[in-house]
Each structure stands twice: as C-alpha cells, then as structure tokens.
Motif scaffolding. Sequence first.
Motif, PDB file in Angstrom:
ATOM      1  N   TYR A  98       0.829  -1.206   0.000  1.00  0.00           N
ATOM      2  CA  TYR A  98       0.000   0.000   0.000  1.00  0.00           C
ATOM      3  C   TYR A  98       0.865   1.259   0.000  1.00  0.00           C
ATOM      4  CZ  TYR A  98       1.088   0.946   4.908  1.00  0.00           C
ATOM      5  OH  TYR A  98       1.749   1.254   6.081  1.00  0.00           O
ATOM      6  N   LYS A  99       2.151   1.099   0.315  1.00  0.00           N
ATOM      7  CA  LYS A  99       3.030   2.270   0.419  1.00  0.00           C
ATOM      8  C   LYS A  99       3.320   2.902  -0.939  1.00  0.00           C
ATOM      9  CE  LYS A  99       5.017   0.613   4.729  1.00  0.00           C
ATOM     10  NZ  LYS A  99       6.172   0.033   5.428  1.00  0.00           N
ATOM     11  N   THR A 100       3.074   2.151  -2.022  1.00  0.00           N
ATOM     12  CA  THR A 100       3.134   2.763  -3.360  1.00  0.00           C
ATOM     13  C   THR A 100       1.854   3.563  -3.538  1.00  0.00           C
ATOM     14  OG1 THR A 100       4.404   0.897  -4.221  1.00  0.00           O
ATOM     15  CG2 THR A 100       3.338   2.328  -5.829  1.00  0.00           C
ATOM     16  N   THR A 101       1.984   4.877  -3.659  1.00  0.00           N
ATOM     17  CA  THR A 101       0.806   5.746  -3.634  1.00  0.00           C
ATOM     18  C   THR A 101       0.128   5.835  -4.998  1.00  0.00           C
ATOM     19  OG1 THR A 101       2.009   7.757  -4.244  1.00  0.00           O
ATOM     20  CG2 THR A 101       1.965   7.177  -1.892  1.00  0.00           C
ATOM     21  N   PRO A 102      -1.148   6.223  -5.017  1.00  0.00           N
ATOM     22  CA  PRO A 102      -1.827   6.453  -6.295  1.00  0.00           C
ATOM     23  C   PRO A 102      -1.104   7.494  -7.144  1.00  0.00           C
ATOM     24  CG  PRO A 102      -3.412   6.434  -4.481  1.00  0.00           C
ATOM     25  CD  PRO A 102      -2.059   6.392  -3.861  1.00  0.00           C
ATOM     26  N   MET A 103      -0.502   8.496  -6.495  1.00  0.00           N
ATOM     27  CA  MET A 103       0.206   9.544  -7.244  1.00  0.00           C
ATOM     28  C   MET A 103       1.406   8.967  -8.006  1.00  0.00           C
ATOM     29  SD  MET A 103      -1.151  10.487  -4.192  1.00  0.00           S
ATOM     30  CE  MET A 103       0.013  10.976  -2.917  1.00  0.00           C
ATOM     31  N   GLN A 104       2.065   7.964  -7.392  1.00  0.00           N
ATOM     32  CA  GLN A 104       3.212   7.330  -8.052  1.00  0.00           C
ATOM     33  C   GLN A 104       2.778   6.482  -9.248  1.00  0.00           C
ATOM     34  OE1 GLN A 104       4.499   5.723  -4.161  1.00  0.00           O
ATOM     35  NE2 GLN A 104       6.572   6.306  -4.733  1.00  0.00           N
ATOM     36  N   LEU A 105       1.521   6.056  -9.246  1.00  0.00           N
ATOM     37  CA  LEU A 105       1.030   5.200 -10.335  1.00  0.00           C
ATOM     38  C   LEU A 105       0.377   5.990 -11.453  1.00  0.00           C
ATOM     39  CD1 LEU A 105      -0.607   2.397  -8.136  1.00  0.00           C
ATOM     40  CD2 LEU A 105       1.580   2.256  -9.348  1.00  0.00           C
ATOM     41  N   LYS A 106       0.229   7.289 -11.260  1.00  0.00           N
ATOM     42  CA  LYS A 106      -0.533   8.125 -12.188  1.00  0.00           C
ATOM     43  C   LYS A 106       0.010   8.041 -13.615  1.00  0.00           C
ATOM     44  CE  LYS A 106      -3.691  11.441 -12.844  1.00  0.00           C
ATOM     45  NZ  LYS A 106      -5.121  11.171 -12.789  1.00  0.00           N
ATOM     46  N   ARG A 107       1.316   7.996 -13.769  1.00  0.00           N
ATOM     47  CA  ARG A 107       1.916   7.994 -15.112  1.00  0.00           C
ATOM     48  C   ARG A 107       2.247   6.588 -15.618  1.00  0.00           C
ATOM     49  NH1 ARG A 107       3.148  13.244 -16.341  1.00  0.00           N
ATOM     50  NH2 ARG A 107       3.368  14.678 -14.590  1.00  0.00           N
ATOM     51  N   ASP A 108       1.889   5.557 -14.831  1.00  0.00           N
ATOM     52  CA  ASP A 108       2.223   4.185 -15.225  1.00  0.00           C
ATOM     53  C   ASP A 108       1.465   3.799 -16.489  1.00  0.00           C
ATOM     54  OD1 ASP A 108       2.130   1.135 -15.211  1.00  0.00           O
ATOM     55  OD2 ASP A 108       3.525   1.546 -13.574  1.00  0.00           O
ATOM     56  N   LYS A 109       2.169   3.244 -17.464  1.00  0.00           N
ATOM     57  CA  LYS A 109       1.573   2.924 -18.761  1.00  0.00           C
ATOM     58  C   LYS A 109       1.144   1.458 -18.879  1.00  0.00           C
ATOM     59  CE  LYS A 109       2.235   6.906 -20.980  1.00  0.00           C
ATOM     60  NZ  LYS A 109       2.150   7.844 -19.878  1.00  0.00           N
ATOM     61  N   SER A 110       1.338   0.676 -17.817  1.00  0.00           N
ATOM     62  CA  SER A 110       0.954  -0.743 -17.871  1.00  0.00           C
ATOM     63  C   SER A 110      -0.537  -0.878 -18.131  1.00  0.00           C
ATOM     64  CB  SER A 110       1.289  -1.435 -16.546  1.00  0.00           C
ATOM     65  OG  SER A 110       2.653  -1.250 -16.220  1.00  0.00           O
ATOM     66  N   ASN A 111      -0.890  -1.924 -18.902  1.00  0.00           N
ATOM     67  CA  ASN A 111      -2.320  -2.154 -19.162  1.00  0.00           C
ATOM     68  C   ASN A 111      -3.072  -2.456 -17.869  1.00  0.00           C
ATOM     69  OD1 ASN A 111      -0.950  -3.776 -21.866  1.00  0.00           O
ATOM     70  ND2 ASN A 111      -2.340  -2.051 -22.179  1.00  0.00           N
ATOM     71  N   ILE A 112      -2.417  -3.220 -17.007  1.00  0.00           N
ATOM     72  CA  ILE A 112      -3.044  -3.634 -15.749  1.00  0.00           C
ATOM     73  C   ILE A 112      -2.156  -3.241 -14.577  1.00  0.00           C
ATOM     74  CG2 ILE A 112      -3.792  -5.626 -14.373  1.00  0.00           C
ATOM     75  CD1 ILE A 112      -4.275  -7.067 -17.104  1.00  0.00           C
ATOM     76  N   ILE A 113      -2.740  -2.561 -13.615  1.00  0.00           N
ATOM     77  CA  ILE A 113      -2.058  -2.337 -12.332  1.00  0.00           C
ATOM     78  C   ILE A 113      -2.719  -3.282 -11.337  1.00  0.00           C
ATOM     79  CG2 ILE A 113      -1.706  -0.714 -10.443  1.00  0.00           C
ATOM     80  CD1 ILE A 113      -1.514   1.515 -12.487  1.00  0.00           C
ATOM     81  N   TRP A 114      -1.907  -4.143 -10.775  1.00  0.00           N
ATOM     82  CA  TRP A 114      -2.420  -5.220  -9.928  1.00  0.00           C
ATOM     83  C   TRP A 114      -1.963  -4.992  -8.492  1.00  0.00           C
ATOM     84  CZ3 TRP A 114      -1.314 -11.086 -11.249  1.00  0.00           C
ATOM     85  CH2 TRP A 114      -2.030 -11.907 -10.352  1.00  0.00           C
ATOM     86  N   ARG A 115      -2.863  -4.453  -7.692  1.00  0.00           N
ATOM     87  CA  ARG A 115      -2.520  -4.245  -6.283  1.00  0.00           C
ATOM     88  C   ARG A 115      -2.633  -5.567  -5.530  1.00  0.00           C
ATOM     89  NH1 ARG A 115      -1.019   0.202  -3.773  1.00  0.00           N
ATOM     90  NH2 ARG A 115      -1.510   2.253  -4.647  1.00  0.00           N
TER      91      ARG A 115
END
Length: 302
Positions: free
Chosen positions: A100-117
């Motif tokens: 959970y320590k990876t924040t939504p803000m850090q994922l904002k620019r992620d280009k992966s088709n799927i982000i799997w928490r």
Amino acid sequence: MRGGDHCKSMNQFIWSFLCGLGEAKFLNRTFVMDLNVCLSGAHTPDGKDVDGKDFRYYFDFEHLKESASVVEEGDFLKDWKRWDKKKGPGRITVRKVPSYKTTPMQLKRDKSNIIWRQFNGQEPENYWYRVCEGRAAKVIQRPWYAIWKSKRLMNIVTEIAGRLDWDYDGLHVVRGWKAQYKKNYPNLDADTSPDALAAKVPMLIKPWRHLYIATNEPFYNYFDKLRSHFHVHLLDDYKELWSSNSEWYNETMALSGGKPVPFDAYMRVIVDTEVFYRAKTQVETFNNLTRDCKDGINTCNL
C-alpha cells in the motif's frame, strides 16, 4: 487482490472498497471487482464468518456499474486469458504493486495495461484502505454516490413502510454484544431493559402511534411492555416478505444459481435501519436512551 479486509466488518469492507474504486477513478482506469463477499462474524448470530456471499445480495450492482467504471472479476479474467495469447508487441503488460506504500500519485503515469494491487503483508499492513491514507487522502475521493443498497432489500423496506401508511415513529435499540460488554458500555444493558424502555419511550413518542423498533435484540417478546403504549412493529412481523414464496427469495435464487439464500443478519440490519430512517420521529439508543457512547467509554465527543 483481496487483502486483510476480507471477513472484516461491512463498514471496513466498504471503506476499503471505495478506496480502491476512488483510486481507479483517480488513475482513469476500470476497477476489477470481486463479487465474493465474506460476511464478518460481527454480522452473524453465532459470531462466525461466512464466506461466499454475493455483493449483489446487499448492494445495487447495476447502479454501481452506471456510476463507476467497473468490471466483474470473472468476466475480466476470461478476457485477460484471451488477450494473453498475443506474443511480442501488443502483449498485455502488468504492473504488480505489492504494498500500500506505493501511492496512487506514483502510479498516475504508469503505462501498464493492468495495475495489480496485491496485499500479502500482515494485518494491518494488508488493509486496502491504507492506500488512501496520508498524502493520498487529499487526492482520492471515495465515490459514496456509487453505493446504493440492493433494490431487492429496498423493495422490502418500501413494503413495510407502505403497510404502516408511511406514518409511524421509529425506535432504534442497540443491544447484542455491546450490552454484554460492561467495560465499554457500563449502562447500556440497564438503559435498554424492558422497564427502562417502558419508562423513557412514552416521554419521547406520542401514545398509540405505530412504533417500528429496529433492533438486534433476538428475543421477540422483549418489547412487550411497550405494547401498552404503542402499536409495536418488529422486522419479524414481516417474515413473509423474504419467505420461500416471496419475490426477494426468487430474485436472490437467480443470483445464487438456484440455491436458497438465507435472509442473514446484515440484510436484517439494512432493512431495519432503512425502515427506521423513514420514521416521522426517530429515537436513537445512544442519543436518547443511554448515557453510554456509541463507540465505548470516552468516545462521545469524537
């Protein structure tokens, strides 16, 4: 991916679920949703968790799909299997997020088709709502508007209120484990005893009104002393609305693949509470009947 919120109270489940939904909205993505719900022992008569419930028993999935971008997990996994047959360019890319320590803000620019928490740590490290704490709390908006109670349950609410001509008063009596937990609720048991209710309630509600009592007290005759003051109604007076001949029964059977669905304790809470909310006068346990605080001693002003 399911975390430690599974089998926690429904309040915690919804708090975490809406955190995930809010993050997906923030990232402009579709939320992949597991419809399997575990009903916590906090909502069952014997205190045991019951897994394998369906989200749609309690909440309006159709409204959710209209209000937010969601896809049911089973459908998504079939599609993913089909997409994954591609090789080379165009293959589905997946970003696994283990903490959970990876924040939504850090994922904002992620280009992966799927982000799997994934939530594989120990409690409380694996609670989904942790994603929306700290700095993320300022950017993630929980979409409360997307969560409506199930239409099947709300039809029961409407039927009960209609039978009372939408002209009744409500009494909410919280007992259950709180009444037994004298350390945190020293007065609750005595303040909600039949004699105490017979003395207090007539001072708060006009005599001979229709009185709907929403309660987790299992003993049906517990409120008999109020019958000399009011026309008393309890949820169990309307059992035919979820009997094997009812519309509710047939509709939930359609969701469960033909298996009978028990009208469980959390469904009772939803119907009881919603009927109570529609009463002309509302008498609450912790505001009107007892000196104890809703969340235990020293929490009244929180």
